[in-house]
Design an enzyme around this catalytic site. Structure first.
Site, PDB file in Angstrom:
ATOM      1  N   HIS A 132      46.438  35.086  44.329  1.00 14.86           N
ATOM      2  CA  HIS A 132      46.807  35.733  43.145  1.00 14.86           C
ATOM      3  C   HIS A 132      48.005  36.029  43.010  1.00 14.86           C
ATOM      4  O   HIS A 132      48.545  37.236  42.534  1.00 14.86           O
ATOM      5  CB  HIS A 132      45.925  36.968  42.909  1.00 14.86           C
ATOM      6  CG  HIS A 132      44.518  36.931  42.907  1.00 14.86           C
ATOM      7  ND1 HIS A 132      43.778  36.639  41.659  1.00 14.86           N
ATOM      8  CD2 HIS A 132      43.419  36.567  43.975  1.00 14.86           C
ATOM      9  CE1 HIS A 132      42.497  36.614  41.828  1.00 14.86           C
ATOM     10  NE2 HIS A 132      42.166  36.334  43.320  1.00 14.86           N
TER      11      HIS A 132
ATOM     12  N   HIS B 142      42.859  47.560  45.471  1.00 14.71           N
ATOM     13  CA  HIS B 142      41.769  47.495  46.618  1.00 14.71           C
ATOM     14  C   HIS B 142      40.518  47.917  46.159  1.00 14.71           C
ATOM     15  O   HIS B 142      40.131  49.125  45.797  1.00 14.71           O
ATOM     16  CB  HIS B 142      42.409  48.717  47.435  1.00 14.71           C
ATOM     17  CG  HIS B 142      41.866  48.838  48.835  1.00 14.71           C
ATOM     18  ND1 HIS B 142      41.126  47.739  49.358  1.00 14.71           N
ATOM     19  CD2 HIS B 142      41.971  49.905  49.872  1.00 14.71           C
ATOM     20  CE1 HIS B 142      40.633  48.389  50.468  1.00 14.71           C
ATOM     21  NE2 HIS B 142      41.110  49.366  50.901  1.00 14.71           N
TER      22      HIS B 142
ATOM     23  N   ASN C  79      37.260  39.100  38.833  1.00  9.20           N
ATOM     24  CA  ASN C  79      37.548  37.624  38.110  1.00  9.20           C
ATOM     25  C   ASN C  79      37.034  37.451  36.918  1.00  9.20           C
ATOM     26  O   ASN C  79      36.247  37.975  36.387  1.00  9.20           O
ATOM     27  CB  ASN C  79      37.126  36.369  39.371  1.00  9.20           C
ATOM     28  CG  ASN C  79      38.031  36.464  40.485  1.00  9.20           C
ATOM     29  OD1 ASN C  79      39.212  37.199  40.640  1.00  9.20           O
ATOM     30  ND2 ASN C  79      37.657  35.882  41.582  1.00  9.20           N
TER      31      ASN C  79
END
Ligand code: HDE
Length: 710
Positions: free
Chosen positions: A92, A356, A165
Site C-alpha cells: 500500500h 493499525h 480494502n
C-alpha cells in the site's frame, strides 16, 4: 588579521520588472533572483531560528573559491534534505488521503456501546487513505490491483482504525503466508520488475500453489480491481469483528462502505491508457472533487449476525477468503462519511498516517480470524521502522483527538514534556495521576480457547472453490467477460507453461465455462491440469449484489464529460450542454485543438481547459464532438483526434456529435458502426437526449463486437 569584506545582504541593485517586483524581487550579483522579506515575520530562518540573509548562494572562500565547511546554513539545509524520505510502506505504498467526518444516522446502542455510534448529532472526524497494494510510492494509479480503504475514526473514546480494502475477501487465510504473497506479487527478486502488476510468473506461481486464493483471484481479475475513482469504490472490513452493547450482548459484525455515487470501474484497455495519460488519475480526481466542494460520500453498513448463523453458514465466518452474501445477512446502513477537506501537506498527513487494525474502541472487538490476528502485530511493528520509534502516535495525524494519558515515556522523538514525579503505576505520591477504569475501560470479550496449541488449519476453511464459483456466476455478462479476459491477459504474460496449465486447472474447478473461455482465449484448449480439490465445490445461490454493473445507478453525478470543440462550434449548443452537465452534478471540460482556444459560430472566443494533445478521451466518462464541418475536416488527419474518438468508441462510451463532426467519425472508421450510444446533436434541444444516454455510462452491447476475451 584577515581582511574583512562586507557580505552584501541586500543584493545588487538591478531592478526586475514583472509581477514579482512589488514583492521585493531583486537581482543578485550573478543575475540570480532574490525575494527579500518585507517584514520581520516573513524572515526565512534556519531550524534554530537564525535569520537567513541569502538563500541562493553558499559561503565561499572567494567568489570563485571552494565552499566553506563553516556554512551552517548550507549544511543544515542539505542534511535535512538528505533525510526527507522515510521507508515507504512495504504494501500500500502508493496512496492518497483526505479528511472528513462520520455521522451515525441513529443510535446503534442496541448493537454496540461504541461512543461514536450513539448520537446522530456527533460528527466524528476521520482521516481516510486510499491506496494500491503492490506498486511502489511512485507507481501508477490504475494498475490491476486491490485498493486499500483505510479509515481512522478519531472517536471520543480513542482512535478506531478500520483498515479495509475495496474487495470483500482476501488471498490467504493465515497471516504467516502474507510475506510470501507480497514477495510474489511485487517486482521479481532478480530483475526488479514488473512494477505494480500481478501479470508475471512469480505471482501466478504462488497463486496456483495456493488454492485458498481462488476466490480472491476472481475479485482481483474482476472490474473492481480497476476502479473509475476512489469516490466510486465500495469498501470492506473483510474480517468478522464483534460488537458489544452496554448490557454485554455480543454479536458478530462485518463492515461495509457504499459510495453514494455508486461503484464504477473503467475497462482494461482504458486503464492501460489512463496510466500513460495521467498516472495520478485517482489522486487528482479525489483532490479536485474535494477542492470544488463536490465531497465524496460513503454510507457505512453493517452485517450483524449471531453464533447460530455462524454455525449454520456453509463457510467459516473466521475465514477471510469468504464473504457473507447480503441475501443471507442484509447490510444495514447505519451512517455516512463525508470527505470534505484535502490535506495541507501530503507528507505530514498522508505519508505519516499510521493505521493499525488493533486501534479499537470499547464496543467493538476482534474475532479469532487468523489473518486479523496476525495483522494485530504487523501494523505497529511496521510503523516503528517507518516512522522511526515508539512515539509516532504523537504525530498530529495519528494523535487521538480525545484526552490521552499514561506513563509511557521517552524514546526517539518524544514531542511532549510530561510533568510530575510519578512515571509508574500504581503510585501513591500523585493522587491525580491516571488510573485504570474498569467501567469505561476496554474489556475483551471472554472467549473460550478452542483446544490444544497446534500449527493447523481448521477443516472448516477447506472449501476454496464454491464462493469463487458463486462470485463468477453472480456477475453480469460483461463482468464475466472481463474476468475471463483478465485471466487470459495475465496468463499470457506468464512465461512458464506449467503455471498457466495449473491455473487453468483451478479455473475449471471454479467454473468449467470460465475455464474453457480462458483456455480458448489463450489458444490452449484442453490443456488445463486436472486438480483434485481438498473439498469438492458446491453450488451455492448466486448473490446478484456482488455485481457492480447490475446495481450501477443511472447518473452523471460526479462524472466528467469531455467536449471537443473546433472553430465554428455552435455557441447555443455548447452553452446548453455545459449548463445541463453542471445541473446533473457532473463536470464538463472543454478540449480544443490548441490551448489558446477557438472561436464559436458567433465569433466569440471559447477558452478550453485542455489542449487535445493532453486530454485523450480516456480521461472522461462520456464525450461530445462539438465540431463545425471545417473543424472536423481539419481534425480528421490529426492522430490525437482520431485516437480521441476511436478510444471513446472502443471504451463503450456515449458519444454526442454535431452533424459537422461526421467527417471525423468517418475518418476514424466508426460512422457506420453507430449504435444507440451515438447521440446526434442538431441543436440545444438535443442536449436532454445526450444527458439521458450519458447516464448509462457504457454501451455494453458494443463490446462483443469489438473484442473477444484475451
Ligand atoms: Fe495490510 N498491511 N496486512 N491488509 N493493509 C499494511 O501497514 C498486513 C491486509 C491494508 O493506508 C502495512 O502501515 C498483514 C488485509 C491497508 O497506511 C503492514 C496482513 C487488509 C493498508 C500490513 C495484511 C489489509 C495496509 C504496511 C496479513 C484488508 C494501508 C504499511 C495478515 C482488510 C494502510 C502499514 C495505509 C497496510 C500488514 C492483510 C489492508 C505491513 C501482515 C486482509 C488498507 O503492516
Amino acid at each position: 588579521m584577515a581582511k574583512q569584506k562586507t557580505q552584501s545582504s541586500a543584493k545588487g541593485s538591478s531592478k526586475v520588472s514583472g509581477k514579482g517586483a512589488d514583492q521585493g524581487l531583486v537581482q543578485g550579483d550573478g543575475g540570480e533572483a532574490h525575494y527579500t522579506a518585507k517584514t520581520a515575520d516573513q524572515t526565512l530562518t534556519t531550524n534554530q531560528g537564525i535569520p537567513v540573509s541569502d538563500n541562493q548562494n553558499s559561503l565561499r572562500g572567494g567568489a570563485r573559491g571552494p565552499t566553506l565547511l563553516e556554512d551552517f546554513v548550507l549544511r543544515e539545509k542539505i542534511t535535512h534534505f538528505d533525510h526527507e524520505r522515510i521507508p515507504e510502506r512495504i504494501v500500500h505504498a502508493r496512496g492518497t488521503g483526505a479528511h472528513g467526518y462520520f455521522q451515525v444516522y441513529k443510535s446503534q446502542a442496541k448493537l454496540t456501546k461504541a461512543a461514536f455510534l450513539q448520537d446522530p448529532k456527533v460528527k466524528t472526524p476521520v482521516f481516510v487513505r486510499f491506496s494500491t497494494v503492490a506498486g511502489g510510492a511512485g507507481s501508477v494509479d490504475l494498475p490491476r490491483d486491490v485498493r486499500g480503504f483505510a479509515v481512522k475514526f478519531y472517536t471520543q473514546e480513542g482512535n478506531f482504525d478500520l483498515v479495509g480494502n475495496n474487495i470483500p475477501v482476501f488471498f490467504i487465510q493465515d497471516a504467516i503466508k502474507f510475506p510470501d504473497l507480497i514477495h510474489s506479487v511485487k517486482m521479481e527478486a532478480d530483475r526488479g520488475f514488473p512494477q505494480a502488476a500481478s501479470a508475471h510468473d512469480t505471482f501466478w506461481d504462488f497463486a496456483s500453489l495456493m488454492p485458498e486464493s481462488m476466490h480472491m483471484l476472481t475479485w482481483a481479475m474482476s472490474d473492481r480491481a480497476i476502479p473509475r475513482s476512489y469516490r466510486m469504490m465500495e469498501g470492506f472490513g473483510i474480517h468478522t469483528f464483534r460488537f458489544i452493547n452496554a448490557d454485554g450482548k455480543v454479536s458478530f459484525v462485518k463492515f461495509h462502505w457504499r459510495p453514494l455515487l455508486g461503484a464504477q470501474s473503467v475497462v482494461w484497455d482504458e486503464a492501460v491508457k489512463i496510466n500513460g495519460a495521467d498516472n495520478d488519475f485517482h489522486r487528482r480526481d479525489l483532490w479536485e472533487a474535494i477542492e470544488s466542494g463536490d465531497y465524496p460520500e460513503y454510507e457505512f453498513g453493517v452485517q450483524v449476525f449471531d453464533e447460530d448463523f455462524a454455525d449454520e453458514f456453509d463457510f467459516d465466518v473466521l475465514d477471510s477468503t469468504k464473504l457473507i452474501p447480503e441475501e443471507l445477512v442484509p447490510v444495514q446502513i447505519i451512517g455516512k462519511m463525508v470527505l470534505d477537506r484535502n490535506v495541507d501537506n501530503f507528507f505530514a498527513e498522508t505519508e505519516q498516517a499510521a493505521y493499525h487494525p488493533a486501534n479499537i474502541v470499547p464496543g467493538i472487538d476482534f474475532s479469532e480470524d487468523p489473518l486479523l490476528q496476525g495483522r494485530l502485530f504487523s501494523y505497529q511493528d511496521t510503523q516503528l521502522i517507518r516512522l522511526g520509534g515508539p512515539n509516532f502516535h504523537q504525530i498530529p495525524i495519528n494523535a487521538p483527538k480525545c484526552p490521552m494519558r499514561n506513563f509511557q515515556r521517552d524514546g526517539f522523538m518524544q514531542m511532549n514534556v510530561p510533568t510530575g514525579r510519578a512515571n509508574y503505576e500504581p503510585n501513591s505520591i500523585d493522587p491525580a495521576s491516571p488510573r485504570e477504569d474498569p467501567k469505561r475501560g476496554f474489556v475483551t470479550v471472554p472467549i473460550e480457547p478452542d483446544g490444544p496449541k497446534l500449527r493447523v488449519r481448521s477443516e472448516t476453511f477447506a472449501d476454496h472453490y464454491s464462493q469463487a464459483r458463486m462470485h463468477y456466476r453472480s456477475l453480469s455478462e460483461p463482468e464475466q467477460r472481463h474476468m475471463a479476459s483478465a485471466f487470459a491477459f495475465e496468463f499470457a504474460k506468464v512465461e512458464t507453461p506449467a503455471i498457466r496449465t495449473r491455473m487453468l486447472g483451478h479455473l475449471m474447478l471454479i467454473d468449467p465455462d470460465l475455464g474453457a473461455t480462458v483456455e480458448e482465449a489463450l489458444g490452449m484448449e484442453g490443456q488445463a491440469d486436472k486438480i483434485t480439490p481438498a473439498r469438492a465445490p458446491i453450488d451455492v445461490d448466486p448473490s446478484p449484489t456482488l455485481s457492480i454493473v447490475n446495481k450501477a445507478p443511472e447518473t452523471l453525478k460526479g462524472r466528467k464529460v469531455g467536449v471537443l470543440v473546433s472553430d465554428g462550434v455552435p455557441a447555443a449548443l455548447l452553452t446548453s450542454l455545459l449548463t445541463a452537465i453542471e445541473k446533473e452534478g457532473a463536470k464538463a471540460a472543454i478540449i480544443a485543438p490548441k490551448i489558446g482556444g477557438v472561436r464559436d459560430d458567433g465569433g466569440k472566443t471559447v477558452m478550453p481547459q485542455h489542449a487535445l494533445s493532453g486530454a485523450p478521451s480516456v480521461l472522461f466518462d462520456a464525450v461530445v464532438l462539438a465540431l463545425s464541418e471545417d473543424g472536423a475536416a481539419q481534425l480528421s488527419t490529426e492522430a490525437a483526434a482520431l485516437g480521441f474518438v476511436n478510444d471513446a468508441f472502443g471504451h463503450l462510451k456515449i458519444i454526442g456529435h454535431t452533424k459537422g463532426a461526421m467527417a471525423l467519425l468517418e475518418a476514424a472508421g466508426i460512422s457506420d458502426k453507430a449504435d444507440d450510444g451515438f447521440v446526434a446533436l442538431a441543436g440545444a434541444r438535443d442536449t436532454a437526449a445526450f444527458i439521458a444516454a450519458a447516464k448509462r455510462h457504457r454501451v455494453w452491447d458494443r463490446e462483443p463486437k469489438l473484442r473477444s476475451p484475451g
